[in-house]
Design a protein around this motif. Structure first.
Motif, PDB file in Angstrom:
ATOM      1  N   SER A 299      -6.572  -1.048  11.904  1.00  0.00           N
ATOM      2  CA  SER A 299      -7.594   0.040  12.215  1.00  0.00           C
ATOM      3  C   SER A 299      -6.602   1.246  12.593  1.00  0.00           C
ATOM      4  O   SER A 299      -5.632   1.030  12.828  1.00  0.00           O
ATOM      5  CB  SER A 299      -8.284  -0.412  13.264  1.00  0.00           C
ATOM      6  N   ASP A 300      -7.205   2.215  12.631  1.00  0.00           N
ATOM      7  CA  ASP A 300      -6.498   3.470  12.925  1.00  0.00           C
ATOM      8  C   ASP A 300      -6.113   3.292  14.673  1.00  0.00           C
ATOM      9  O   ASP A 300      -6.894   3.592  15.462  1.00  0.00           O
ATOM     10  CB  ASP A 300      -7.418   4.579  12.792  1.00  0.00           C
TER      11      ASP A 300
ATOM     12  N   LYS B 222      -4.251   5.259  16.438  1.00  0.00           N
ATOM     13  CA  LYS B 222      -4.385   6.527  17.440  1.00  0.00           C
ATOM     14  C   LYS B 222      -5.722   6.426  17.724  1.00  0.00           C
ATOM     15  O   LYS B 222      -5.931   6.958  18.976  1.00  0.00           O
ATOM     16  CB  LYS B 222      -4.113   7.554  16.449  1.00  0.00           C
ATOM     17  N   THR B 223      -6.683   5.996  17.009  1.00  0.00           N
ATOM     18  CA  THR B 223      -8.223   6.048  17.678  1.00  0.00           C
ATOM     19  C   THR B 223      -8.697   4.975  18.442  1.00  0.00           C
ATOM     20  O   THR B 223      -9.079   5.226  19.357  1.00  0.00           O
ATOM     21  CB  THR B 223      -9.121   6.246  16.549  1.00  0.00           C
ATOM     22  N   THR B 224      -8.297   3.729  17.959  1.00  0.00           N
ATOM     23  CA  THR B 224      -8.629   2.666  18.776  1.00  0.00           C
ATOM     24  C   THR B 224      -7.813   2.111  19.883  1.00  0.00           C
ATOM     25  O   THR B 224      -8.106   1.576  20.868  1.00  0.00           O
ATOM     26  CB  THR B 224      -8.758   1.313  17.860  1.00  0.00           C
ATOM     27  N   LYS B 225      -6.398   2.761  19.687  1.00  0.00           N
ATOM     28  CA  LYS B 225      -5.580   2.480  20.750  1.00  0.00           C
ATOM     29  C   LYS B 225      -5.175   0.871  20.756  1.00  0.00           C
ATOM     30  O   LYS B 225      -4.910   0.307  22.069  1.00  0.00           O
ATOM     31  CB  LYS B 225      -5.851   2.785  22.465  1.00  0.00           C
ATOM     32  N   LYS B 226      -5.615  -0.003  19.958  1.00  0.00           N
ATOM     33  CA  LYS B 226      -5.492  -1.292  19.677  1.00  0.00           C
ATOM     34  C   LYS B 226      -4.638  -1.509  18.363  1.00  0.00           C
ATOM     35  O   LYS B 226      -5.176  -0.633  17.612  1.00  0.00           O
ATOM     36  CB  LYS B 226      -6.659  -1.973  19.894  1.00  0.00           C
ATOM     37  N   LEU B 227      -4.222  -2.633  18.187  1.00  0.00           N
ATOM     38  CA  LEU B 227      -3.489  -3.210  17.085  1.00  0.00           C
ATOM     39  C   LEU B 227      -4.434  -4.116  16.283  1.00  0.00           C
ATOM     40  O   LEU B 227      -4.424  -5.259  16.630  1.00  0.00           O
ATOM     41  CB  LEU B 227      -2.032  -3.831  17.002  1.00  0.00           C
TER      42      LEU B 227
ATOM     43  N   TYR C  75       0.682  -1.166   0.163  1.00  0.00           N
ATOM     44  CA  TYR C  75       0.024   0.053   0.009  1.00  0.00           C
ATOM     45  C   TYR C  75       0.905   1.302   0.004  1.00  0.00           C
ATOM     46  O   TYR C  75       2.006   1.294   0.717  1.00  0.00           O
ATOM     47  CB  TYR C  75      -0.727   0.044   1.346  1.00  0.00           C
ATOM     48  N   ALA C  76       0.457   2.222  -0.716  1.00  0.00           N
ATOM     49  CA  ALA C  76       1.008   3.594  -0.550  1.00  0.00           C
ATOM     50  C   ALA C  76       0.467   4.027   0.642  1.00  0.00           C
ATOM     51  O   ALA C  76      -0.762   4.597   0.696  1.00  0.00           O
ATOM     52  CB  ALA C  76       0.857   4.427  -1.908  1.00  0.00           C
ATOM     53  N   MET C  77       1.179   4.580   1.586  1.00  0.00           N
ATOM     54  CA  MET C  77       0.479   4.888   2.854  1.00  0.00           C
ATOM     55  C   MET C  77      -0.077   6.353   2.848  1.00  0.00           C
ATOM     56  O   MET C  77      -1.005   6.675   3.516  1.00  0.00           O
ATOM     57  CB  MET C  77       1.683   5.016   3.777  1.00  0.00           C
ATOM     58  N   THR C  78       0.528   7.052   1.622  1.00  0.00           N
ATOM     59  CA  THR C  78      -0.136   8.490   1.497  1.00  0.00           C
ATOM     60  C   THR C  78      -1.478   8.301   1.032  1.00  0.00           C
ATOM     61  O   THR C  78      -2.626   8.891   1.479  1.00  0.00           O
ATOM     62  CB  THR C  78       0.599   9.199   0.399  1.00  0.00           C
ATOM     63  N   THR C  79      -1.864   7.264  -0.097  1.00  0.00           N
ATOM     64  CA  THR C  79      -3.071   7.330  -0.419  1.00  0.00           C
ATOM     65  C   THR C  79      -4.011   6.115   0.242  1.00  0.00           C
ATOM     66  O   THR C  79      -5.135   5.883  -0.175  1.00  0.00           O
ATOM     67  CB  THR C  79      -3.331   7.102  -2.201  1.00  0.00           C
ATOM     68  N   LYS C  80      -3.191   5.233   0.876  1.00  0.00           N
ATOM     69  CA  LYS C  80      -3.956   4.128   1.569  1.00  0.00           C
ATOM     70  C   LYS C  80      -4.472   3.206   0.256  1.00  0.00           C
ATOM     71  O   LYS C  80      -5.643   2.636   0.496  1.00  0.00           O
ATOM     72  CB  LYS C  80      -5.060   4.513   2.514  1.00  0.00           C
TER      73      LYS C  80
END
Ligand SMILES: Nc1ncnc2c1ncn2[C@@H]1O[C@H](COP(=O)(O)OP(=O)(O)OP(=O)(O)O)[C@@H](O)[C@H]1O
Ligand SMILES: [Mg+2]
Length: 348
Positions: free
Chosen positions: A303-304, A306-311, A278-283
Motif C-alpha cells: 500500500s502507499d 506515505k498515505t497509510t503510514k503502515k507497511l 516491478y518497474a517502480m516507474t510504471t508499477k
C-alpha cells in the motif's frame, strides 16, 4: 511420459476405494485379490518409486478418471486457496514490488518440495545461494540438511591444462544451485565448449555466453536437468528468482526469452516458480511477456506507505489454470515466534 500434462492416471486409488465398499462376505477371494493387488503395487513401486512419492505426497483433485496432481507451496492459506497447490507441471510467475515477499515465497516452495522428496533447481540472480540459506534459516528451514550441488563451484580452471573443467557430483544432489556469481563461470565454461565443438565452427548461429544471458541460463539448466535425470521422470521444482535479470538491458526481449525458456524446459514433471520484478516507474512488471507463459500468475504489492503510514503487503492470484480459486486476495505478514520468523498469508 506425456510432455506438459497436469494430471496422471490414478487407477490405484480408485481400486482402493472400491475395496472399501466391499462387504465382509467377500472374504478369502477378496483377501487374495487384495494380496495380489499389494504385490502388484510393490512391484510397481520399485519401478516408479520417485514418481509415486510425488503422487502420494501431494493433494489431488479428481477429474473423471484422472486426477490433477497438486504441488503445494508450503504456505497454508495459499495452498488452501488453490485446492491444495498448483497443478504438477505448471509454471507460476510471482511478480511484484521489492520487499513484498517473492523470494521468501520461493524459499518456501523449494523447502516444501524437499520435504516431499522432490528435487530442486534453484536459480538465484539477486543474491548468492549462501544468503538464501541464511534467509531460509531465519524461517526455520535448514537447506544444509540436504545435498546441495552448486553448479558453478563444480566448474574449475585447470591450471595445468589451461582449460575449464566440470566435475559431476558422485551422487545425485537434492538441490542444484545456479547462482548469480557462479553464472559468470558457467558462461566461460559454455563459451569454451562452444569453441571446442566442431559443430560451432561450421554453424553461424553462435550463442551469447555472458553471465546474464538467457543462453548461459539455458546451458546451466541443461546440465541441471541431466544431473537430476529429469528425462527419467523425477519430479523437479524449478525456481528462477528472478527472471527480470535476463532482460535487464533489453526489456523488450522479455516475452521472447520467456517463450524460449518455456519451450525448452517445460515437462510434465517440472513445476516452475519464477519471480519477476516491478518497474517502480510504471508499477508494472519489468519487461512484458513472462506472465503470458505462466499457468498461474500472482502479483504482490505494498500500500502507499506515505498515505497509510503502515507497511501493508498484499498478494493477488490473478490467474490459475485448471484450478477453482477459493480466495484470490491476501494480506502478507511476517510474524516472529521465538527466533523463527513466519510468513503468513491471510485471505481478505
Ligand atoms: N527474518 C525475517 N523476519 C521477518 N521478516 C523478514 C525477515 N526477512 C525478511 N523479512 C521481510 O521480507 C521482506 C523481503 O522479502 P523478499 O526478499 O522475499 O522480497 P522480494 O519481493 O523478493 O523483493 P525483491 O523484489 O527486492 O527481491 C523484507 O522487506 C522484510 O520485511
Ligand atoms: Mg527477491
Amino acid at each position: 511420459m506425456n510432455y506438459y500434462t497436469y494430471y496422471e492416471e490414478e487407477e490405484e486409488d480408485v481400486e482402493e476405494e472400491e475395496e472399501m465398499e466391499e462387504t465382509e462376505e467377500e472374504s478369502e477371494e477378496g483377501e487374495e485379490a487384495e494380496a495380489e493387488l499389494e504385490a502388484e503395487e510393490e512391484a510397481e513401486e520399485k519401478q516408479k518409486s520417485t514418481v509415486k512419492q510425488v503422487q502420494k505426497s501431494t493433494a489431488v483433485t479428481r477429474v473423471k478418471e484422472v486426477k490433477i496432481v497438486r504441488v503445494p507451496f508450503g504456505i497454508d492459506k495459499l495452498d488452501e486457496a488453490l485446492e491444495g497447490g498448483i497443478p504438477k507441471g505448471s509454471w507460476v510467475v510471482v511478480g511484484g514490488e521489492p520487499g513484498t515477499g517473492k523470494s521468501i515465497m520461493a524459499i518456501h516452495f523449494a523447502w516444501k518440495g524437499l520435504e516431499l522428496g522432490d528435487k530442486v533447481i534453484y536459480v538465484t540472480t539477486e543474491q548468492e545461494f549462501y544468503d538464501v540459506i541464511i534467509q531460509a534459516k531465519q524461517f526455520g528451514m535448514d537447506f544444509d540438511e540436504y545435498n546441495v550441488f552448486n553448479l558453478a563451484e563444480a566448474i574449475q580452471w585447470d591450471r595445468a591444462d589451461r582449460e575449464w573443467t566440470f566435475e559431476k557430483p558422485s551422487k545425485t544432489p537434492d538441490i542444484v544451485v545456479i547462482d548469480l556469481f557462479g553464472l559468470s563461470r558457467v558462461a566461460r565454461f559454455a563459451l569454451q565448449e562452444q569453441l571446442s565443438s566442431e559443430k560451432s565452427k561450421t554453424t553461424k548461429t553462435k550463442k551469447t555466453y555472458v553471465p546474464w544471458s538467457i543462453d548461459t541460463l539455458v546451458f546451466a539448466l541443461d546440465k541441471a536437468y541431466e544431473l537430476l535425470e529429469v528425462e527419467k521422470g523425477q519430479h523437479v521444482r524449478l525456481i528462477i528468482d528472478s527472471m527480470s535479470t535476463f532482460w535487464v538491458d533489453k526489456p523488450a526481449m522479455a516475452r521472447r526469452y520467456s517463450y524460449q525458456l518455456k519451450l525448452a524446459y517445460h515437462r510434465s514433471n517440472i513445476t516452475a516458480f519464477l519471480t519477476s520484478q516491478y518497474a517502480m516507474t510504471t508499477k508494472s512488471m519489468f519487461g512484458f511477456g513472462v506472465e503470458h507463459i505462466a499457468d498461474v500468475v500472482m502479483e504482490t504489492w505494498m500500500s502507499d506507505i506515505k498515505t497509510t503510514k503502515k507497511l501493508e503487503r498484499y498478494l493477488a492470484i490473478k490467474k490459475a489454470r485448471m484450478t477453482h480459486i477459493k480466495h484470490y486476495l491476501f494480506r502478507i505478514d511476517f510474524k516472529k515466534e521465538g527466533n523463527i520468523s513466519k510468513l503468513i498469508l491471510e485471505p481478505i
